[in-house]
Enzyme design. Structure first.
Site, PDB file in Angstrom:
ATOM      1  N   ASP A  42       9.826   0.363  33.485  1.00  0.00           N
ATOM      2  CA  ASP A  42       8.932   0.053  34.595  1.00  0.00           C
ATOM      3  C   ASP A  42       7.494  -0.013  34.085  1.00  0.00           C
ATOM      4  O   ASP A  42       7.008   0.942  33.475  1.00  0.00           O
ATOM      5  CB  ASP A  42       9.018   1.127  35.682  1.00  0.00           C
ATOM      6  CG  ASP A  42      10.288   1.017  36.506  1.00  0.00           C
ATOM      7  OD1 ASP A  42      10.517  -0.060  37.079  1.00  0.00           O
ATOM      8  OD2 ASP A  42      11.039   2.008  36.585  1.00  0.00           O
ATOM      9  N   ASP A 185      17.383  -1.270  42.658  1.00  0.00           N
ATOM     10  CA  ASP A 185      16.392  -0.300  42.188  1.00  0.00           C
ATOM     11  C   ASP A 185      15.862   0.524  43.369  1.00  0.00           C
ATOM     12  O   ASP A 185      15.488  -0.032  44.403  1.00  0.00           O
ATOM     13  CB  ASP A 185      15.238  -1.057  41.521  1.00  0.00           C
ATOM     14  CG  ASP A 185      14.288  -0.136  40.772  1.00  0.00           C
ATOM     15  OD1 ASP A 185      14.495   1.088  40.791  1.00  0.00           O
ATOM     16  OD2 ASP A 185      13.326  -0.659  40.177  1.00  0.00           O
TER      17      ASP A 185
END
Length: 233
Positions: A42, A185
């Site tokens: 990320d 996610d």
């Protein structure tokens, strides 16, 4: 790098920002030991998403200690800059947010020109209609089940319409006869994996809801056993 991994079903991609930041190297080795086949990176800028837990230098150093594919999620106001940096590091897949990219088609083309898989990410409330003209070019579409950057907020629950959106995206991909992968996610639980792991979602981002940084090896192995049951292996 193992390119065959992208053809597999029900993959877990542990999120680096949910691991023990003081022991990333050791925990990645445990993830490898458990048989996990990729890592989720990320990249946040503190603006689009209100946190900045992972910098490029850390990603560069991690690239030197593991051959696991890096699939990256760019959560930033200016994805073009961050995509360029990731391409220089050497990653295997990049998805960026459709809400902030100025030239979506062009950015996908740039990523593909470097031999890297490309796709887009959607915030929970972003409509699937936004994919209409670009899904044919996407190797992956990431669906967020919570708002970007709020994973640490206890009251930030999985949105109520997540199930509907997941099923609608799978239908879209099947109707268009595409090989686009679905990445899920945010608040991914063992129950979510059991519900969608067989033939709907391809990659589950593993965060604190299904992995424990205090027992990475044990919880990663638990997933691998569940995956075998789901796929009948």
């Amino acid at each position: 790098m193992n390119n065959e991994v992208w053809n597999k079903k029900c993959l877990l991609s542990p999120s680096l920002i949910c691991l023990d930041m003081m022991n990333l190297s050791g925990q990645i080795k445990q993830i490898e030991q458990a048989g996990i086949e990729m890592l989720h990176v990320d990249i946040l800028d503190g603006h689009f998403s209100p946190s900045m837990p992972l910098g490029f230098e850390t990603v560069k150093q991690l690239r030197t200690i593991t051959d696991l594919p890096f699939e990256c999620h760019v959560m930033t106001e200016n994805p073009e800059y961050f995509v360029d940096e990731l391409l220089d590091i050497g990653v295997q897949q990049i998805v960026f947010h459709i809400e902030t990219a100025k030239h979506i088609d062009g950015l996908i083309n740039k990523i593909h020109s470097k031999g890297v898989r490309a796709g887009v990410a959607l915030k929970p409330a972003t409509s699937l209609h936004e994919l209409e003209y670009i899904i044919y070019k996407c190797d992956a579409v990431l669906l967020m089940q919570i708002n970007p950057g709020y994973a640490s907020v206890k009251g930030e629950a999985r949105v109520q319409y997540a199930d509907q959106k997941i099923k609608e995206l799978r239908k879209m991909i099947n109707d268009y006869n595409l090989d686009t992968k679905i990445i899920l996610d945010g608040r991914v639980s063992i129950e979510t994996i059991k519900d969608y792991g067989k033939d709907i979602v391809d990659i589950f981002v593993g965060g604190t809801t299904c992995l424990s940084k205090d027992n990475i090896l044990g919880t990663a192995r638990k997933f691998m056993n569940i995956r075998k049951d789901i796929l009948g292996e």
